[in-house]
Design a protein around this motif. Structure first.
Motif, PDB file in Angstrom:
ATOM      1  N   LEU A  13      63.148 -81.310  -4.140  1.00 33.15           N
ATOM      2  CA  LEU A  13      63.129 -81.056  -2.701  1.00 33.15           C
ATOM      3  C   LEU A  13      63.013 -82.367  -1.937  1.00 33.15           C
ATOM      4  O   LEU A  13      63.543 -82.511  -0.853  1.00 33.15           O
ATOM      5  CB  LEU A  13      61.953 -80.147  -2.340  1.00 33.15           C
ATOM      6  N   TYR A  14      62.287 -83.312  -2.516  1.00 35.88           N
ATOM      7  CA  TYR A  14      62.112 -84.636  -1.916  1.00 35.88           C
ATOM      8  C   TYR A  14      61.644 -85.606  -2.997  1.00 35.88           C
ATOM      9  O   TYR A  14      61.176 -85.191  -4.056  1.00 35.88           O
ATOM     10  CB  TYR A  14      61.110 -84.596  -0.756  1.00 35.88           C
ATOM     11  N   CYS A  15      61.776 -86.877  -2.734  1.00 32.27           N
ATOM     12  CA  CYS A  15      61.322 -87.901  -3.681  1.00 32.27           C
ATOM     13  C   CYS A  15      59.804 -88.037  -3.553  1.00 32.27           C
ATOM     14  O   CYS A  15      59.294 -88.230  -2.443  1.00 32.27           O
ATOM     15  CB  CYS A  15      62.001 -89.230  -3.369  1.00 32.27           C
ATOM     16  N   PRO A  16      59.060 -87.925  -4.651  1.00 31.84           N
ATOM     17  CA  PRO A  16      57.606 -88.036  -4.556  1.00 31.84           C
ATOM     18  C   PRO A  16      57.192 -89.442  -4.120  1.00 31.84           C
ATOM     19  O   PRO A  16      57.785 -90.427  -4.553  1.00 31.84           O
ATOM     20  CB  PRO A  16      57.134 -87.748  -5.984  1.00 31.84           C
ATOM     21  N   VAL A  17      56.201 -89.510  -3.254  1.00 30.53           N
ATOM     22  CA  VAL A  17      55.724 -90.805  -2.771  1.00 30.53           C
ATOM     23  C   VAL A  17      54.275 -91.059  -3.166  1.00 30.53           C
ATOM     24  O   VAL A  17      53.736 -92.112  -2.879  1.00 30.53           O
ATOM     25  CB  VAL A  17      55.877 -90.928  -1.236  1.00 30.53           C
ATOM     26  N   GLY A  18      53.642 -90.084  -3.821  1.00 26.14           N
ATOM     27  CA  GLY A  18      52.264 -90.232  -4.253  1.00 26.14           C
ATOM     28  C   GLY A  18      51.929 -89.211  -5.322  1.00 26.14           C
ATOM     29  O   GLY A  18      52.781 -88.401  -5.705  1.00 26.14           O
ATOM     30  N   GLY A  19      50.718 -89.248  -5.798  1.00 28.05           N
ATOM     31  CA  GLY A  19      50.284 -88.315  -6.822  1.00 28.05           C
ATOM     32  C   GLY A  19      50.175 -86.890  -6.290  1.00 28.05           C
ATOM     33  O   GLY A  19      50.234 -86.654  -5.078  1.00 28.05           O
ATOM     34  N   ASP A  23      55.163 -80.176  -6.485  1.00 24.70           N
ATOM     35  CA  ASP A  23      55.979 -79.250  -5.701  1.00 24.70           C
ATOM     36  C   ASP A  23      57.292 -79.878  -5.228  1.00 24.70           C
ATOM     37  O   ASP A  23      58.182 -79.181  -4.745  1.00 24.70           O
ATOM     38  CB  ASP A  23      55.193 -78.713  -4.510  1.00 24.70           C
ATOM     39  N   ALA A  24      57.469 -81.190  -5.396  1.00 25.79           N
ATOM     40  CA  ALA A  24      58.745 -81.842  -5.078  1.00 25.79           C
ATOM     41  C   ALA A  24      59.836 -81.422  -6.052  1.00 25.79           C
ATOM     42  O   ALA A  24      61.020 -81.465  -5.731  1.00 25.79           O
ATOM     43  CB  ALA A  24      58.585 -83.361  -5.096  1.00 25.79           C
ATOM     44  N   ALA A  25      59.452 -81.001  -7.248  1.00 23.14           N
ATOM     45  CA  ALA A  25      60.406 -80.491  -8.236  1.00 23.14           C
ATOM     46  C   ALA A  25      60.582 -78.995  -7.991  1.00 23.14           C
ATOM     47  O   ALA A  25      59.613 -78.232  -8.041  1.00 23.14           O
ATOM     48  CB  ALA A  25      59.901 -80.743  -9.652  1.00 23.14           C
ATOM     49  N   ILE A  26      61.786 -78.583  -7.720  1.00 22.40           N
ATOM     50  CA  ILE A  26      62.060 -77.190  -7.383  1.00 22.40           C
ATOM     51  C   ILE A  26      61.565 -76.253  -8.488  1.00 22.40           C
ATOM     52  O   ILE A  26      61.847 -76.455  -9.666  1.00 22.40           O
ATOM     53  CB  ILE A  26      63.566 -76.988  -7.132  1.00 22.40           C
ATOM     54  N   GLY A  27      60.789 -75.249  -8.087  1.00 23.09           N
ATOM     55  CA  GLY A  27      60.296 -74.239  -9.010  1.00 23.09           C
ATOM     56  C   GLY A  27      58.959 -74.546  -9.648  1.00 23.09           C
ATOM     57  O   GLY A  27      58.350 -73.681 -10.268  1.00 23.09           O
ATOM     58  N   SER A  34      45.638 -81.791 -10.245  1.00 25.24           N
ATOM     59  CA  SER A  34      46.737 -82.518  -9.611  1.00 25.24           C
ATOM     60  C   SER A  34      47.743 -83.114 -10.597  1.00 25.24           C
ATOM     61  O   SER A  34      47.805 -84.325 -10.765  1.00 25.24           O
ATOM     62  CB  SER A  34      46.168 -83.629  -8.731  1.00 25.24           C
ATOM     63  N   PRO A  35      48.573 -82.287 -11.252  1.00 27.21           N
ATOM     64  CA  PRO A  35      49.620 -82.856 -12.101  1.00 27.21           C
ATOM     65  C   PRO A  35      50.586 -83.688 -11.254  1.00 27.21           C
ATOM     66  O   PRO A  35      50.831 -83.369 -10.087  1.00 27.21           O
ATOM     67  CB  PRO A  35      50.311 -81.636 -12.708  1.00 27.21           C
ATOM     68  N   ASP A  36      51.104 -84.741 -11.819  1.00 23.81           N
ATOM     69  CA  ASP A  36      51.975 -85.663 -11.080  1.00 23.81           C
ATOM     70  C   ASP A  36      53.442 -85.463 -11.444  1.00 23.81           C
ATOM     71  O   ASP A  36      53.777 -84.976 -12.516  1.00 23.81           O
ATOM     72  CB  ASP A  36      51.564 -87.108 -11.355  1.00 23.81           C
ATOM     73  N   TYR A  37      54.305 -85.888 -10.525  1.00 21.89           N
ATOM     74  CA  TYR A  37      55.748 -85.779 -10.689  1.00 21.89           C
ATOM     75  C   TYR A  37      56.345 -87.182 -10.624  1.00 21.89           C
ATOM     76  O   TYR A  37      56.182 -87.883  -9.627  1.00 21.89           O
ATOM     77  CB  TYR A  37      56.317 -84.895  -9.583  1.00 21.89           C
ATOM     78  N   ALA A  63      63.582 -87.588 -14.433  1.00 21.44           N
ATOM     79  CA  ALA A  63      62.312 -87.073 -13.917  1.00 21.44           C
ATOM     80  C   ALA A  63      61.481 -86.454 -15.037  1.00 21.44           C
ATOM     81  O   ALA A  63      62.012 -86.045 -16.064  1.00 21.44           O
ATOM     82  CB  ALA A  63      62.580 -86.029 -12.835  1.00 21.44           C
ATOM     83  N   TYR A  64      60.160 -86.393 -14.816  1.00 14.00           N
ATOM     84  CA  TYR A  64      59.247 -85.667 -15.696  1.00 14.00           C
ATOM     85  C   TYR A  64      57.934 -85.419 -14.975  1.00 14.00           C
ATOM     86  O   TYR A  64      57.677 -85.987 -13.916  1.00 14.00           O
ATOM     87  CB  TYR A  64      59.024 -86.373 -17.033  1.00 14.00           C
ATOM     88  N   SER A  65      57.114 -84.582 -15.554  1.00 13.63           N
ATOM     89  CA  SER A  65      55.794 -84.301 -15.021  1.00 13.63           C
ATOM     90  C   SER A  65      54.745 -84.848 -15.979  1.00 13.63           C
ATOM     91  O   SER A  65      54.985 -84.958 -17.179  1.00 13.63           O
ATOM     92  CB  SER A  65      55.601 -82.789 -14.863  1.00 13.63           C
TER      93      SER A  65
END
Length: 109
Positions: A13-19, A23-27, A34-37, A63-65
């Motif tokens: 949905l958008y490029c992550p800018v922080g931890g 939710d930036a990854a669709i679905g 607080s898992p990170d993307y 990408a990964y989580s």
């Protein structure tokens, strides 16, 4: 057939800018803590492959989580800190069917 939406975290949905921006990854959503993307579009510590916990390429794509499976000492939530990520399946699971689950994991540096 893969039942997981966006299994490699590529659709964003958008490029992550922080931890804590899974939710930036669709679905994908955070279900605890607080898992990170991580995504190659990010130019700071959530970049691939130059991530804050080590140099790591994605298994596929860009990408990964990352989740903390257990963190004991000095964690904000005490001595049992864990992170959970989740995804709504594409179809409902059926009673009596066999399902197989696999994923790639790497120990952070």
């Amino acid at each position: 057939m893969n039942l997981v939406n966006n299994p490699s975290f590529e659709d964003t949905l958008y490029c992550p800018v922080g931890g804590n921006q899974l939710d930036a990854a669709i679905g994908w959503s955070s279900f605890r803590n607080s898992p990170d993307y991580y995504n190659a579009c990010n130019k700071n510590y959530l970049n691939i492959p130059n991530a804050n916990y080590g140099y790591q390429f994605a298994n596929t794509g860009n990408a990964y989580s990352a989740v903390a499976t257990y963190y004991k000492y000095n964690s904000p939530s005490g001595n049992n800190y864990r992170e959970f990520a989740g995804n709504q399946l594409n179809t409902q699971m059926q009673i009596g069917m066999k399902y197989y689950f696999s994923f790639y994991a790497v120990l952070a540096e």
